[in-house]
Scaffold this motif. Structure first.
Motif, PDB file in Angstrom:
ATOM      1  N   ALA A  20       0.845  -1.199   0.000  1.00 29.40           N
ATOM      2  CA  ALA A  20       0.000   0.000   0.000  1.00 29.40           C
ATOM      3  C   ALA A  20       0.880   1.249   0.000  1.00 29.40           C
ATOM      4  O   ALA A  20       2.015   1.224   0.480  1.00 29.40           O
ATOM      5  CB  ALA A  20      -0.915  -0.003   1.217  1.00 29.40           C
ATOM      6  N   VAL A  21       0.360   2.329  -0.541  1.00 27.59           N
ATOM      7  CA  VAL A  21       1.049   3.615  -0.524  1.00 27.59           C
ATOM      8  C   VAL A  21       0.133   4.645   0.116  1.00 27.59           C
ATOM      9  O   VAL A  21      -1.082   4.456   0.180  1.00 27.59           O
ATOM     10  CB  VAL A  21       1.459   4.068  -1.944  1.00 27.59           C
ATOM     11  N   VAL A  22       0.729   5.719   0.608  1.00 29.11           N
ATOM     12  CA  VAL A  22      -0.081   6.745   1.272  1.00 29.11           C
ATOM     13  C   VAL A  22      -0.266   7.951   0.358  1.00 29.11           C
ATOM     14  O   VAL A  22       0.612   8.288  -0.436  1.00 29.11           O
ATOM     15  CB  VAL A  22       0.540   7.186   2.615  1.00 29.11           C
ATOM     16  N   ARG A  23      -1.420   8.548   0.483  1.00 34.41           N
ATOM     17  CA  ARG A  23      -1.758   9.752  -0.250  1.00 34.41           C
ATOM     18  C   ARG A  23      -2.490  10.699   0.692  1.00 34.41           C
ATOM     19  O   ARG A  23      -3.153  10.267   1.646  1.00 34.41           O
ATOM     20  CB  ARG A  23      -2.685   9.444  -1.429  1.00 34.41           C
ATOM     21  N   ALA A  24      -2.379  11.992   0.421  1.00 36.51           N
ATOM     22  CA  ALA A  24      -3.256  12.949   1.088  1.00 36.51           C
ATOM     23  C   ALA A  24      -4.683  12.664   0.647  1.00 36.51           C
ATOM     24  O   ALA A  24      -4.920  12.239  -0.490  1.00 36.51           O
ATOM     25  CB  ALA A  24      -2.850  14.374   0.722  1.00 36.51           C
ATOM     26  N   PRO A  25      -5.661  12.854   1.523  1.00 35.01           N
ATOM     27  CA  PRO A  25      -7.049  12.520   1.166  1.00 35.01           C
ATOM     28  C   PRO A  25      -7.505  13.117  -0.156  1.00 35.01           C
ATOM     29  O   PRO A  25      -8.205  12.456  -0.938  1.00 35.01           O
ATOM     30  CB  PRO A  25      -7.850  13.068   2.347  1.00 35.01           C
ATOM     31  N   ALA A  26      -7.103  14.347  -0.460  1.00 32.70           N
ATOM     32  CA  ALA A  26      -7.554  14.998  -1.693  1.00 32.70           C
ATOM     33  C   ALA A  26      -6.901  14.401  -2.940  1.00 32.70           C
ATOM     34  O   ALA A  26      -7.373  14.643  -4.057  1.00 32.70           O
ATOM     35  CB  ALA A  26      -7.254  16.491  -1.635  1.00 32.70           C
ATOM     36  N   GLN A  27      -5.829  13.622  -2.775  1.00 35.46           N
ATOM     37  CA  GLN A  27      -5.131  13.050  -3.919  1.00 35.46           C
ATOM     38  C   GLN A  27      -5.727  11.728  -4.377  1.00 35.46           C
ATOM     39  O   GLN A  27      -5.404  11.263  -5.473  1.00 35.46           O
ATOM     40  CB  GLN A  27      -3.652  12.820  -3.575  1.00 35.46           C
ATOM     41  N   VAL A  28      -6.563  11.100  -3.569  1.00 34.45           N
ATOM     42  CA  VAL A  28      -7.090   9.779  -3.910  1.00 34.45           C
ATOM     43  C   VAL A  28      -8.169   9.936  -4.984  1.00 34.45           C
ATOM     44  O   VAL A  28      -9.146  10.661  -4.780  1.00 34.45           O
ATOM     45  CB  VAL A  28      -7.671   9.079  -2.676  1.00 34.45           C
ATOM     46  N   PRO A  29      -8.012   9.272  -6.142  1.00 29.74           N
ATOM     47  CA  PRO A  29      -9.011   9.417  -7.211  1.00 29.74           C
ATOM     48  C   PRO A  29     -10.383   8.911  -6.763  1.00 29.74           C
ATOM     49  O   PRO A  29     -10.492   7.883  -6.094  1.00 29.74           O
ATOM     50  CB  PRO A  29      -8.446   8.542  -8.342  1.00 29.74           C
ATOM     51  N   HIS A  30     -11.415   9.620  -7.146  1.00 26.08           N
ATOM     52  CA  HIS A  30     -12.780   9.205  -6.787  1.00 26.08           C
ATOM     53  C   HIS A  30     -13.315   8.139  -7.740  1.00 26.08           C
ATOM     54  O   HIS A  30     -14.181   7.355  -7.359  1.00 26.08           O
ATOM     55  CB  HIS A  30     -13.712  10.423  -6.805  1.00 26.08           C
ATOM     56  N   LEU A  31     -12.775   8.071  -8.956  1.00 32.35           N
ATOM     57  CA  LEU A  31     -13.324   7.167  -9.955  1.00 32.35           C
ATOM     58  C   LEU A  31     -13.265   5.707  -9.529  1.00 32.35           C
ATOM     59  O   LEU A  31     -14.122   4.917  -9.909  1.00 32.35           O
ATOM     60  CB  LEU A  31     -12.576   7.345 -11.281  1.00 32.35           C
ATOM     61  N   ALA A  32     -12.268   5.335  -8.754  1.00 35.11           N
ATOM     62  CA  ALA A  32     -12.079   3.917  -8.438  1.00 35.11           C
ATOM     63  C   ALA A  32     -12.135   3.626  -6.950  1.00 35.11           C
ATOM     64  O   ALA A  32     -11.691   2.568  -6.513  1.00 35.11           O
ATOM     65  CB  ALA A  32     -10.733   3.459  -9.005  1.00 35.11           C
ATOM     66  N   ARG A  33     -12.697   4.519  -6.155  1.00 34.78           N
ATOM     67  CA  ARG A  33     -12.685   4.308  -4.711  1.00 34.78           C
ATOM     68  C   ARG A  33     -13.367   3.003  -4.304  1.00 34.78           C
ATOM     69  O   ARG A  33     -12.954   2.362  -3.348  1.00 34.78           O
ATOM     70  CB  ARG A  33     -13.352   5.486  -3.997  1.00 34.78           C
ATOM     71  N   ALA A  34     -14.415   2.605  -5.029  1.00 32.91           N
ATOM     72  CA  ALA A  34     -15.125   1.385  -4.670  1.00 32.91           C
ATOM     73  C   ALA A  34     -14.274   0.136  -4.870  1.00 32.91           C
ATOM     74  O   ALA A  34     -14.575  -0.917  -4.304  1.00 32.91           O
ATOM     75  CB  ALA A  34     -16.412   1.271  -5.483  1.00 32.91           C
ATOM     76  N   ARG A  35     -13.212   0.225  -5.659  1.00 32.46           N
ATOM     77  CA  ARG A  35     -12.369  -0.934  -5.946  1.00 32.46           C
ATOM     78  C   ARG A  35     -11.077  -0.915  -5.140  1.00 32.46           C
ATOM     79  O   ARG A  35     -10.234  -1.802  -5.308  1.00 32.46           O
ATOM     80  CB  ARG A  35     -12.029  -0.972  -7.445  1.00 32.46           C
TER      81      ARG A  35
END
Length: 250
Positions: A188-203
């Motif tokens: 796993a890698v870390v990202r700031a919350p705003a950097q996480v893409p919304h398109l694939a959050r469910a996956r």
């Protein structure tokens, strides 16, 4: 209401699989290339791009935001034993995947035998729908080898890609293998919350750890030091100059 962050920590998002994590900070690639590997950069404050050239002037990395094209492009000139080649990566390609490729490119270590770039995918349980293709277990990533290499990350075969990478068929096999190793990693890698893409959050597999601010601030410096140490430890020894006593005598 979420719990407050402990003092001295930053709330981040831990994301896996890596290929869905989003782009991240480009400095993860560019700063080590410059500071640990000696790549030089031009200065053009009027253009939103980065150009880095290898010390031998054989390779160039271009980072240039484009609405309809790749953001990362690496070009390598022909050498005595290797044709010219190129690699390109889209905007949402995780920087850790691009860094795996550039780390391998700049490493003084070279395998004696060319590896099979598909082997990391086999070991990770990816499926082979064709002789020259592999698909991730969740069906989101496909790697194809025809006359060139193509990596496509998308929710379905007909949907727009989250990101894609294209590499010429002449790209050295050990570089492609390090790329597929990173692509199939479960880390796993870390990202700031705003950097996480919304398109694939469910996956995605997501957690929200509180990470010490000091560790976040030092992560890039730690990477630069580690890469510089690796290069120093595996650098070829300097060839001795011939001594005067070995010259011709009359």
């Amino acid at each position: 209401m979420s719990a407050p962050e402990p003092a001295g920590t930053v709330r981040m998002v831990s994301v896996s699989p890596l290929y869905l994590a989003g782009g991240g900070d480009p400095a993860w690639v560019t700063v080590p290339l410059h500071r640990a590997c000696g790549w030089s950069h031009g200065t053009d404050p009027l253009l939103p791009r980065v150009l880095l050239s290898s010390p031998d002037q054989k390779a160039m990395l271009r980072l240039e935001p484009k609405a309809d094209g790749p953001w990362w492009t690496i070009q390598h000139a022909r050498t005595a034993d290797q044709p010219a080649w190129y690699a390109s990566f889209g905007a949402r390609t995780p920087v850790e995947i691009v860094a795996a490729f550039t780390d391998a490119l700049t490493s003084p270590c070279r395998p004696a035998v060319a590896p099979d770039p598909f082997e990391p995918l086999r070991k990770a349980g990816w499926q082979a729908p064709a002789d020259d293709a592999f698909v991730s277990p969740d069906g989101l990533v496909r790697v194809d080898r025809t006359d060139s290499w193509a990596i496509r990350t998308a929710p379905s075969p007909i949907a727009p890609a989250f990101w894609r990478a294209d590499l010429s068929g002449n790209t050295p096999a050990h570089l492609v293998t390090l790329l597929t190793s990173a692509l199939s990693s479960n880390t796993a890698v870390v990202r700031a919350p705003a950097q996480v893409p919304h398109l694939a959050r469910a996956r995605m597999n997501l957690t929200t750890p509180d990470i010490p601010a000091e560790a976040l601030a030092s992560a890039l410096e730690d990477r630069v030091r580690a890469l510089a140490s690796h290069r120093a430890a595996h650098a070829a020894p300097a060839r001795p100059h011939p001594s005067a006593g070995h010259g011709r005598t009359r």
